[in-house]
Scaffold this motif. Structure first.
Motif, PDB file in Angstrom:
ATOM      1  N   PHE A   1       0.782  -1.213  -0.042  1.00  0.00           N
ATOM      2  CA  PHE A   1       0.067   0.011  -0.180  1.00  0.00           C
ATOM      3  C   PHE A   1       0.761   1.197  -0.170  1.00  0.00           C
ATOM      4  N   SER A   2       1.947   1.180   0.698  1.00  0.00           N
ATOM      5  CA  SER A   2       2.774   2.356   0.980  1.00  0.00           C
ATOM      6  C   SER A   2       3.474   2.549  -0.655  1.00  0.00           C
ATOM      7  N   LEU A   3       4.097   1.464  -1.143  1.00  0.00           N
ATOM      8  CA  LEU A   3       4.621   1.573  -2.473  1.00  0.00           C
ATOM      9  C   LEU A   3       3.742   1.961  -3.336  1.00  0.00           C
ATOM     10  N   LEU A   4       2.456   1.582  -3.339  1.00  0.00           N
ATOM     11  CA  LEU A   4       1.628   2.180  -4.481  1.00  0.00           C
ATOM     12  C   LEU A   4       0.987   3.618  -4.207  1.00  0.00           C
ATOM     13  N   SER A   5       1.062   3.840  -2.924  1.00  0.00           N
ATOM     14  CA  SER A   5       0.668   5.187  -2.878  1.00  0.00           C
ATOM     15  C   SER A   5       1.848   6.377  -3.122  1.00  0.00           C
ATOM     16  N   ASN A   6       2.925   5.790  -2.953  1.00  0.00           N
ATOM     17  CA  ASN A   6       4.077   6.627  -3.200  1.00  0.00           C
ATOM     18  C   ASN A   6       4.654   6.729  -4.693  1.00  0.00           C
ATOM     19  N   ILE A   7       4.306   5.722  -5.295  1.00  0.00           N
ATOM     20  CA  ILE A   7       4.701   6.062  -6.573  1.00  0.00           C
ATOM     21  C   ILE A   7       3.452   6.229  -7.762  1.00  0.00           C
ATOM     22  N   LYS A   8       3.222   7.409  -7.743  1.00  0.00           N
ATOM     23  CA  LYS A   8       2.011   8.179  -8.626  1.00  0.00           C
ATOM     24  C   LYS A   8       1.834   7.652  -9.907  1.00  0.00           C
ATOM     25  N   THR A   9       2.900   7.086 -10.612  1.00  0.00           N
ATOM     26  CA  THR A   9       2.627   6.433 -11.954  1.00  0.00           C
ATOM     27  C   THR A   9       2.323   5.001 -12.275  1.00  0.00           C
ATOM     28  N   VAL A  10       1.851   4.511 -11.038  1.00  0.00           N
ATOM     29  CA  VAL A  10       1.460   3.204 -11.239  1.00  0.00           C
ATOM     30  C   VAL A  10      -0.030   3.034 -11.916  1.00  0.00           C
ATOM     31  N   GLU A  11       0.129   2.280 -13.036  1.00  0.00           N
ATOM     32  CA  GLU A  11      -1.129   2.190 -13.919  1.00  0.00           C
ATOM     33  C   GLU A  11      -2.080   0.884 -13.799  1.00  0.00           C
ATOM     34  N   GLN A  12      -1.180  -0.121 -13.502  1.00  0.00           N
ATOM     35  CA  GLN A  12      -1.956  -1.533 -13.047  1.00  0.00           C
ATOM     36  C   GLN A  12      -1.047  -2.333 -12.125  1.00  0.00           C
ATOM     37  N   VAL A  13      -1.807  -3.108 -11.369  1.00  0.00           N
ATOM     38  CA  VAL A  13      -1.340  -4.196 -10.349  1.00  0.00           C
ATOM     39  C   VAL A  13      -1.664  -5.519 -11.036  1.00  0.00           C
ATOM     40  N   LEU A  14      -0.910  -6.482 -11.037  1.00  0.00           N
ATOM     41  CA  LEU A  14      -1.058  -7.957 -11.776  1.00  0.00           C
ATOM     42  C   LEU A  14      -0.463  -8.762 -10.587  1.00  0.00           C
ATOM     43  N   PHE A  15      -1.332  -9.828 -10.574  1.00  0.00           N
ATOM     44  CA  PHE A  15      -0.922 -10.619  -9.379  1.00  0.00           C
ATOM     45  C   PHE A  15      -0.838 -11.846 -10.399  1.00  0.00           C
ATOM     46  N   THR A  16       0.304 -12.828 -10.173  1.00  0.00           N
ATOM     47  CA  THR A  16       0.461 -14.296 -10.876  1.00  0.00           C
ATOM     48  C   THR A  16      -0.196 -15.228 -10.074  1.00  0.00           C
ATOM     49  N   ARG A  17      -1.437 -15.239  -9.847  1.00  0.00           N
ATOM     50  CA  ARG A  17      -2.346 -16.045  -9.203  1.00  0.00           C
ATOM     51  C   ARG A  17      -3.687 -15.847  -9.681  1.00  0.00           C
ATOM     52  N   LYS A  18      -4.317 -17.281  -9.585  1.00  0.00           N
ATOM     53  CA  LYS A  18      -6.003 -17.238 -10.296  1.00  0.00           C
ATOM     54  C   LYS A  18      -6.388 -17.811  -9.052  1.00  0.00           C
ATOM     55  N   SER A  19      -5.938 -18.863  -8.510  1.00  0.00           N
ATOM     56  CA  SER A  19      -7.003 -19.418  -7.261  1.00  0.00           C
ATOM     57  C   SER A  19      -6.387 -19.286  -6.146  1.00  0.00           C
ATOM     58  N   PHE A  20      -7.285 -19.502  -5.156  1.00  0.00           N
ATOM     59  CA  PHE A  20      -6.755 -19.199  -3.645  1.00  0.00           C
ATOM     60  C   PHE A  20      -7.605 -20.190  -2.667  1.00  0.00           C
ATOM     61  N   LYS A  21      -7.742 -21.614  -3.131  1.00  0.00           N
ATOM     62  CA  LYS A  21      -8.041 -22.794  -2.147  1.00  0.00           C
ATOM     63  C   LYS A  21      -6.727 -22.751  -1.246  1.00  0.00           C
ATOM     64  N   ASP A  22      -7.307 -23.036  -0.235  1.00  0.00           N
ATOM     65  CA  ASP A  22      -6.554 -23.263   0.905  1.00  0.00           C
ATOM     66  C   ASP A  22      -5.662 -22.304   1.518  1.00  0.00           C
ATOM     67  N   ILE A  23      -5.757 -21.167   1.181  1.00  0.00           N
ATOM     68  CA  ILE A  23      -4.831 -19.811   1.569  1.00  0.00           C
ATOM     69  C   ILE A  23      -5.408 -18.717   1.838  1.00  0.00           C
ATOM     70  N   PRO A  24      -6.468 -18.741   2.965  1.00  0.00           N
ATOM     71  CA  PRO A  24      -7.321 -17.330   3.278  1.00  0.00           C
ATOM     72  C   PRO A  24      -6.599 -16.349   3.638  1.00  0.00           C
ATOM     73  N   ASN A  25      -5.482 -16.561   4.431  1.00  0.00           N
ATOM     74  CA  ASN A  25      -4.619 -15.284   4.513  1.00  0.00           C
ATOM     75  C   ASN A  25      -4.197 -14.410   3.488  1.00  0.00           C
ATOM     76  N   ILE A  26      -3.740 -15.240   2.435  1.00  0.00           N
ATOM     77  CA  ILE A  26      -3.066 -14.799   1.127  1.00  0.00           C
ATOM     78  C   ILE A  26      -4.364 -14.119   0.447  1.00  0.00           C
ATOM     79  N   ARG A  27      -5.181 -14.785   0.397  1.00  0.00           N
ATOM     80  CA  ARG A  27      -6.622 -14.216  -0.274  1.00  0.00           C
ATOM     81  C   ARG A  27      -7.092 -13.120   0.337  1.00  0.00           C
ATOM     82  N   LYS A  28      -7.145 -12.986   1.602  1.00  0.00           N
ATOM     83  CA  LYS A  28      -7.525 -11.654   2.300  1.00  0.00           C
ATOM     84  C   LYS A  28      -6.655 -10.505   1.880  1.00  0.00           C
ATOM     85  N   ARG A  29      -5.331 -10.810   1.936  1.00  0.00           N
ATOM     86  CA  ARG A  29      -4.422  -9.817   1.689  1.00  0.00           C
ATOM     87  C   ARG A  29      -4.597  -9.183   0.148  1.00  0.00           C
ATOM     88  N   ILE A  30      -4.681 -10.196  -0.741  1.00  0.00           N
ATOM     89  CA  ILE A  30      -4.824  -9.817  -2.136  1.00  0.00           C
ATOM     90  C   ILE A  30      -6.241  -9.163  -2.204  1.00  0.00           C
TER      91      ILE A  30
END
Length: 123
Positions: free
Chosen positions: A56-85
């Motif tokens: 969040f700080s990184l995205l807030s401090n770099i004003k030129t960010v146009e998109q965020v891409l995560f290399t993940r499509k499924s979140f089975k058995d990872i509720p903490n990571i899913r919540k963060r994403i």
């Protein structure tokens, strides 16, 4: 552009800088029991996160960010990571930053994966 699959680290960094592409891991550190240091399964790691990277700080401090891409499509058995994403996704929506989930480029190559990546990156 030619593939960077077999390129040197230096070449990959030069490409990333030239194209203004940045990378950050969601997880900063994990704490695992002795003897489990080589366990990489997502379900194991999910509840071992000691610290998250401050995306969040990184995205807030770099004003030129146009998109965020995560290399993940499924979140089975990872509720903490899913919540963060989900939190990162909400931040992006509020900040008018495009957000997408992409299939991992690792493991098996397919034209379908390539098309998804091209559609999201080459807007």
């Amino acid at each position: 552009m030619p593939s960077l699959k077999n390129a040197s680290y230096k070449e990959k960094i030069a490409f990333s800088r030239h194209k203004k592409v940045g990378f950050i891991d969601l997880i900063r550190s994990v704490e695992v029991p002795i003897g489990s240091e080589c366990t990489y399964e997502d379900a194991f790691i999910d509840n071992k996160v000691a610290e998250w990277n401050d995306v969040f700080s990184l995205l807030s401090n770099i004003k030129t960010v146009e998109q965020v891409l995560f290399t993940r499509k499924s979140f089975k058995d990872i509720p903490n990571i899913r919540k963060r994403i989900e939190e990162v996704h909400s931040f992006c929506v509020q900040s008018d930053i495009k957000f997408s989930l992409l299939p991992t480029p690792a493991r098996i190559y397919s034209d379908k994966k390539l098309n998804i990546w091209q559609k999201n990156i080459l807007m």
